[in-house]
Scaffold this motif. Structure first.
Motif, mmCIF file in Angstrom:
data_model
loop_
_atom_site.group_PDB
_atom_site.id
_atom_site.type_symbol
_atom_site.label_atom_id
_atom_site.label_comp_id
_atom_site.label_asym_id
_atom_site.label_seq_id
_atom_site.Cartn_x
_atom_site.Cartn_y
_atom_site.Cartn_z
ATOM 1 N N CYS A 5 0.861 -1.189 0.000
ATOM 2 C CA CYS A 5 0.000 0.000 0.000
ATOM 3 C C CYS A 5 0.887 1.225 0.000
ATOM 4 C CB CYS A 5 -0.925 -0.005 1.212
ATOM 5 S SG CYS A 5 -2.029 1.409 1.240
ATOM 6 N N ALA A 6 1.264 1.643 -1.194
ATOM 7 C CA ALA A 6 2.209 2.740 -1.320
ATOM 8 C C ALA A 6 1.561 4.072 -0.925
ATOM 9 C CB ALA A 6 2.737 2.812 -2.741
ATOM 10 N N GLU A 7 0.245 4.141 -1.053
ATOM 11 C CA GLU A 7 -0.440 5.406 -0.830
ATOM 12 C C GLU A 7 -0.788 5.560 0.640
ATOM 13 O OE1 GLU A 7 -0.809 8.693 -2.796
ATOM 14 O OE2 GLU A 7 -0.261 6.775 -3.690
ATOM 15 N N VAL A 8 -0.113 6.481 1.296
ATOM 16 C CA VAL A 8 -0.390 6.672 2.713
ATOM 17 C C VAL A 8 -1.539 7.667 2.879
ATOM 18 C CG1 VAL A 8 0.562 7.356 4.929
ATOM 19 C CG2 VAL A 8 2.006 6.156 3.269
ATOM 20 N N ARG A 9 -1.440 8.777 2.177
ATOM 21 C CA ARG A 9 -2.491 9.792 2.274
ATOM 22 C C ARG A 9 -3.389 9.696 1.056
ATOM 23 N NH1 ARG A 9 -1.478 14.800 1.439
ATOM 24 N NH2 ARG A 9 0.312 14.266 0.138
ATOM 25 N N ARG A 10 -4.682 9.768 1.261
ATOM 26 C CA ARG A 10 -5.546 9.787 0.079
ATOM 27 C C ARG A 10 -5.568 11.214 -0.487
ATOM 28 N NH1 ARG A 10 -11.017 11.602 1.429
ATOM 29 N NH2 ARG A 10 -11.047 11.992 3.660
ATOM 30 N N PRO A 11 -5.724 11.341 -1.797
ATOM 31 C CA PRO A 11 -5.743 12.680 -2.406
ATOM 32 C C PRO A 11 -6.925 13.501 -1.860
ATOM 33 C CG PRO A 11 -5.512 10.949 -4.069
ATOM 34 C CD PRO A 11 -5.836 10.271 -2.783
ATOM 35 N N ARG A 12 -6.654 14.740 -1.460
ATOM 36 C CA ARG A 12 -7.707 15.567 -0.857
ATOM 37 C C ARG A 12 -7.871 16.916 -1.506
ATOM 38 N NH1 ARG A 12 -7.372 14.032 5.454
ATOM 39 N NH2 ARG A 12 -9.219 15.355 5.593
ATOM 40 N N ARG A 13 -6.975 17.261 -2.410
ATOM 41 C CA ARG A 13 -7.131 18.540 -3.127
ATOM 42 C C ARG A 13 -7.230 18.215 -4.614
ATOM 43 N NH1 ARG A 13 -1.739 21.286 -1.989
ATOM 44 N NH2 ARG A 13 -1.160 19.172 -2.572
ATOM 45 N N PHE A 14 -8.418 18.406 -5.165
ATOM 46 C CA PHE A 14 -8.647 18.009 -6.561
ATOM 47 C C PHE A 14 -8.687 19.225 -7.489
ATOM 48 C CE2 PHE A 14 -11.468 13.960 -5.710
ATOM 49 C CZ PHE A 14 -10.409 13.377 -5.033
ATOM 50 N N LEU A 15 -8.192 19.032 -8.695
ATOM 51 C CA LEU A 15 -8.572 19.914 -9.798
ATOM 52 C C LEU A 15 -9.674 19.169 -10.537
ATOM 53 C CD1 LEU A 15 -8.323 22.244 -11.870
ATOM 54 C CD2 LEU A 15 -6.510 20.920 -12.993
ATOM 55 N N VAL A 16 -10.873 19.747 -10.587
ATOM 56 C CA VAL A 16 -11.986 19.090 -11.280
ATOM 57 C C VAL A 16 -12.253 19.828 -12.593
ATOM 58 C CG1 VAL A 16 -14.429 18.446 -11.173
ATOM 59 C CG2 VAL A 16 -13.024 18.319 -9.108
ATOM 60 N N LEU A 17 -12.129 19.112 -13.690
ATOM 61 C CA LEU A 17 -12.362 19.683 -15.017
ATOM 62 C C LEU A 17 -13.691 19.161 -15.543
ATOM 63 C CD1 LEU A 17 -8.761 18.892 -16.255
ATOM 64 C CD2 LEU A 17 -9.660 21.205 -15.902
ATOM 65 N N ILE A 18 -14.576 20.081 -15.914
ATOM 66 C CA ILE A 18 -15.890 19.662 -16.433
ATOM 67 C C ILE A 18 -16.037 20.141 -17.869
ATOM 68 C CG2 ILE A 18 -18.392 19.876 -16.148
ATOM 69 C CD1 ILE A 18 -18.054 20.141 -13.210
ATOM 70 N N ASN A 19 -16.387 19.227 -18.750
ATOM 71 C CA ASN A 19 -16.681 19.595 -20.133
ATOM 72 C C ASN A 19 -18.194 19.786 -20.257
ATOM 73 O OD1 ASN A 19 -17.244 19.698 -22.844
ATOM 74 N ND2 ASN A 19 -16.273 17.747 -23.370
ATOM 75 N N PRO A 20 -18.647 21.042 -20.364
ATOM 76 C CA PRO A 20 -20.100 21.299 -20.379
ATOM 77 C C PRO A 20 -20.771 20.763 -21.638
ATOM 78 C CG PRO A 20 -18.900 23.310 -20.917
ATOM 79 C CD PRO A 20 -17.867 22.269 -20.574
#
Ligand code: ADP
Ligand code: MG
Length: 408
Positions: A5-20
């Motif tokens: 389990c290499a991932e200790v911290r889960r990602p918590r800051r997202f860049l969310v891209l939406i294609n309208p």
């Protein structure tokens, strides 16, 4: 890390891209209704960016300071992720940038990667808004996995990176023709298939590939025209292949280049302007494929598709055995001569992923690491991840685990 389990911290800051513009044009509303509150409850903060045009997302991730985010998430179809993957690979720091965890929320009409990830999680098959909710939960859980990418070379366009598919013939034509039915959502592929069946045609060209397993025996391989005129023998082929298998998960550190096993796998000295690893399995398109490749005897096809994930659309399981990071291109082609009725049966079976066990003599399925396709006719369509690319000779090789994705 022990590698478990290499991932200790889960990602918590997202860049969310939406294609309208994706899908029925409701991606933003669907995000607000189904995903927003989920992310809030999971303590995830995000920067929301609505794309304004094609390639907006690609340019954004190419130029941005990525350290502000732990993940880049798209709410669209596969086309927007294609932009993101290529934007990351166009960066000077591509090697680090492509490690950025990616996330997919199905908001388009072609949501093949979202459907694949849901399928790998072992959950019961769902579609539409239920698939969206499932993918939203996976983002909240934040389990990061590796994912294969394929590098795709054409005669005169820059090299591309692909996470899903390379298609020619029936499938590529349906993909593009069905874009006008985007308003019906995922059903666009079924409609497109029915329309295309009425004008079924043969696509002429040459197909060759590097098999993934040496012991593999397929009908096409048995008829293959490969000969070792350069004096090499099966044992050199063997060592070449086991080297390829060995380095599949260590591509960034070891070379697959049979000429020099200690040379780095990518170079800065290359005159080619594109960034990313060097395609050590490929020779230039104007040279014949290497002698140990398999050349398919047939030159009349109905379709050729190379897929690296299970789904081609929400309800089309093209390669049921595929996994996120199996390092394999699942090459499926259908030879000319198949009847309309048999082809329709094949696509209906594909909804359950049962098409490869129907024993249809026109269907060939082979696991490969690289392939080359040379269409003969001067006009036609080739798609990569559902997007139209330069038509003409094309070749590709897989990179196991090059990217990372949040999956369940
Ligand atoms: P769909 O599954 O509905 O086709 P995609 O995510 O594949 O959705 O997007 C369709 C196309 O729209 C892609 O080629 C993508 O690059 C392009 N695109 C992205 N953002 C925009 C935008 N704001 N306006 C128009 N096209 C866009
Ligand atoms: Mg699309």
């Amino acid at each position: 890390s022990g590698g478990v389990c290499a991932e200790v911290r889960r990602p918590r800051r997202f860049l969310v891209l939406i294609n309208p513009q994706s899908g029925k044009g409701q991606a933003q509303a669907l995000f607000n209704t189904h995903v927003q509150h989920m992310l809030q409850e999971a303590d995830i903060t995000y920067t929301l960016q609505i794309t304004e045009r094609q390639n907006h997302a690609r340019e954004l991730v190419r130029e941005a300071d990525l350290s502000q985010w732990d993940a880049v998430v798209i709410m669209s179809g596969d086309g927007l992720l294609f932009e993101v993957v290529n934007g990351l690979m166009e960066r000077e720091d591509w090697e680090k940038a492509i490690q950025m965890p990616l996330g997919v929320l199905p908001g388009g009409s072609g949501n093949a990667l979202a459907a694949s990830i849901h399928y790998y999680s072992g959950s019961q098959s769902v579609s539409g808004e239920e698939l969206l909710v499932s993918c939203g939960f996976m983002l909240c859980k934040g389990l990061v996995s590796h994912m294969d990418l394929t590098s795709v070379c054409m005669a005169s366009s820059p090299r591309l990176f692909s996470f899903l598919s390379l298609a020619w013939g029936f499938v590529a034509d349906v993909d593009i023709e069905s874009e006008k039915y985007r308003h019906v959502g995922a059903a666009r592929f079924t409609m497109g298939t029915l329309v295309r069946l009425a004008s079924l045609r043969v696509y002429k060209g040459k197909l060759a590939y590097l098999p993934a397993e040496e012991s593999q025996s397929t009908p096409s391989q048995a008829q293959s025209t490969v000969s070792f005129t350069d004096g090499s023998n099966s044992s050199s082929v063997h060592s070449h292949m086991s080297r390829n298998l060995n380095c599949q998960n260590h591509l960034l550190h070891n070379s697959c280049n049979s000429n020099n096993a200690h040379k780095p796998n990518w170079t800065g000295e290359s005159p080619v302007t594109t960034r990313g690893p060097t395609d050590s399995l490929l020779v230039p398109l104007d040279q014949p494929v290497p002698a140990h490749w398999t050349v398919v005897k047939e030159e009349d096809f109905v379709l050729v598709m190379a897929v690296y994930q299970s789904h081609l659309a929400e309800d089309l399981i093209a390669a049921p055995a595929s996994r996120l990071k199996d390092g394999i291109i699942h090459l499926i082609y259908v030879k000319a001569g198949i009847s309309r009725r048999a082809l329709l049966r094949l696509f209906l079976a594909m909804e359950k992923g049962a098409h490869l066990s129907t024993n249809c003599p026109f269907v060939v399925y082979v696991k490969v690491r690289a392939l080359r396709l040379e269409p003969f006719s001067p006009k036609g369509t080739i798609t990569v991840d559902g997007e139209v690319v330069e038509y003409g000779p094309v070749q590709a090789q897989i990179y196991g685990s090059l990217a990372r994705i949040i999956a369940g």
